[in-house]
Design an enzyme around this catalytic site. Sequence first.
Site, PDB file in Angstrom:
ATOM      1  N   HIS A 200       0.809  -1.211   0.000  1.00 36.30           N
ATOM      2  CA  HIS A 200       0.000   0.000   0.000  1.00 36.30           C
ATOM      3  C   HIS A 200       0.851   1.275   0.000  1.00 36.30           C
ATOM      4  O   HIS A 200       0.382   2.338   0.373  1.00 36.30           O
ATOM      5  CB  HIS A 200      -0.943   0.001   1.204  1.00 36.30           C
ATOM      6  CG  HIS A 200      -2.154   0.867   1.017  1.00 36.30           C
ATOM      7  ND1 HIS A 200      -3.186   0.524   0.163  1.00 36.30           N
ATOM      8  CD2 HIS A 200      -2.499   2.056   1.545  1.00 36.30           C
ATOM      9  CE1 HIS A 200      -4.102   1.475   0.187  1.00 36.30           C
ATOM     10  NE2 HIS A 200      -3.717   2.426   1.017  1.00 36.30           N
TER      11      HIS A 200
ATOM     12  N   ASP B  66      -7.023   5.300   8.849  1.00 35.43           N
ATOM     13  CA  ASP B  66      -8.353   5.352   8.245  1.00 35.43           C
ATOM     14  C   ASP B  66      -8.670   4.085   7.462  1.00 35.43           C
ATOM     15  O   ASP B  66      -9.843   3.713   7.341  1.00 35.43           O
ATOM     16  CB  ASP B  66      -8.463   6.563   7.320  1.00 35.43           C
ATOM     17  CG  ASP B  66      -8.421   7.879   8.081  1.00 35.43           C
ATOM     18  OD1 ASP B  66      -8.823   7.896   9.259  1.00 35.43           O
ATOM     19  OD2 ASP B  66      -7.978   8.885   7.505  1.00 35.43           O
TER      20      ASP B  66
ATOM     21  N   GLU C 218     -10.966  14.392  12.841  1.00 38.01           N
ATOM     22  CA  GLU C 218     -10.275  14.626  11.586  1.00 38.01           C
ATOM     23  C   GLU C 218     -10.972  15.775  10.872  1.00 38.01           C
ATOM     24  O   GLU C 218     -11.935  16.357  11.384  1.00 38.01           O
ATOM     25  CB  GLU C 218     -10.238  13.375  10.700  1.00 38.01           C
ATOM     26  CG  GLU C 218      -9.270  12.308  11.184  1.00 38.01           C
ATOM     27  CD  GLU C 218      -8.981  11.228  10.151  1.00 38.01           C
ATOM     28  OE1 GLU C 218      -9.373  11.408   8.969  1.00 38.01           O
ATOM     29  OE2 GLU C 218      -8.362  10.218  10.516  1.00 38.01           O
TER      30      GLU C 218
END
Length: 543
Positions: A103, A163, A277
Amino acid sequence: MMPRAQLTTFLIVTSFLSTVTYLGAPVHGGVLTSYDVSSLDIMSKIHTDHDATTEASSDFGHIVHATPNGVFRPTFPADIAALIRLSLSQPTPFTVAPRGKGHSSRGQAFAPGGIVVDMSALGDHRIAVLVDGMYVDAGGEQLWIDVLHAALKHDLTPRVWTDYLRITVGGTLSNAGIGGQVFRHGPQISNVHELDVVTGMGEMITCSPEVNPALFFAVLGGLGQFGVITRARIRLEPAPKKVKWVRIAYSDVHSFTTDQELLISKRASGSGFDYVEGQVQLNRTLTEGRRSSSFFSTTDLARLTRLAIDTGSVAIYYIEGAMYYDDNTADSVDQKLDALLEELSFVRGFVFVRDASYVEFLDRVGREEQNLRSAGAWDVPHPWLNLFVPRSRILDFDAAVFKGILRHANPVGLILMYPMNKDMWDDRMTAVTPDEDVFYAVGLLRSAVAGGGGGDVEQLERENAAVLELCDLAGGGIGCRQYLPHHASRDGWRRHFGAKWGRVADLKARYDPRAILSPGQGIFPPPPPSPPPAAAGETITAS
């Protein structure tokens, strides 16, 4: 006919000889020695077929590509140590890079001409929850979503989440691991009790703040430069059942940032959010970049678009907050939320509230992933740029970037912007942040989607370069630090680490003196590569 056992041995030895030739590793005098025979098991787990090396040559970013000579699939952490020792035994060591889910966005998990370690091969069951100790032991290859489910079986949970949960424990701990809980608990690297690490010397070492502390603090946030994380002991807390999930809209950045900083100042009072956030929606994003959302309805998006038009705002900002609750606090959570909202200066009437289960909230990006995959917008180039911006310059950043460089830019993607407290970060670690008490995480998480109005990769890269030039402190800029960093030169890395550079170089010399680990980061020059093979080999198996 050759007996089966003898045939199997012959095939293994033949595979070994072809593989060492492929990797440029010598066989002593052309004859297998006892050392060579002891390496057979390790060599049999190196796959050099086209499919394996092609998969390991790309990552989530789809920006750069680099082909390894092979992919190593270990059975046990000790196999990784043996692979590294095998590398060090060669006149020219081959580089080694652990890869979880790939990732990364700039080839950080690549090993050009070396060996990529497929960490997922270690298995699916290396998670153990210790209820009495309030911690979980998780293999570095384990996905955070699986750690979550294992802990929830005991009504427990880790305290800090990224997240996106379908990434590995070792991957996030090698960077920092940030999300909306950081203001309360620090990044994920501040919530680790102990690690098992395989160093660049092929040593298997258990470390903690008390035992082998230099390695412990080096590896956490160390970008894979000092060792491979094979186990992490992670702090747990009692898990909530439900979440009051809130988004609050703003038309001006000053009110938005002032309220965010108020919210993170409530970390010890119990009167604020458990998660904070923020996002920036450029006007063009609202008008042209709509797609299905796991939170906003079509009506909500239309209202936000109208707000941007009516106020003449270049951007709409919104705070995303979450209050955790369970059966005992369900009756009071709405009252607590109403009292908190009274303290904030958002645009009245633009509060959006949803109730969600704890798992539904934490895995929200997992659902977005499925939407994006269905739309063909997941496996596309992601020239992401993540920054830490000093609080004192966040309004300057907003004016220059959101109202300047990106004013007419790509609407496909997400822009994050939220504050955190420096005192929740342990400066003994090698991760770097701005030198202010409060700084902002800003993520330009944009995608180059063909035919989707997202712009091409080159355009997005030019915009990113303009943002980085603005941030360059050496040139009198804002003084940002990159998170999930990428620098094209060693001088860039020196400036990135700043005052920590000398310590980082010393730790590298101590734990990976041949610089074979994670060469894709480009921080330290790897050993000279072996000559490339004339032709690709085949998958090596022991039977």
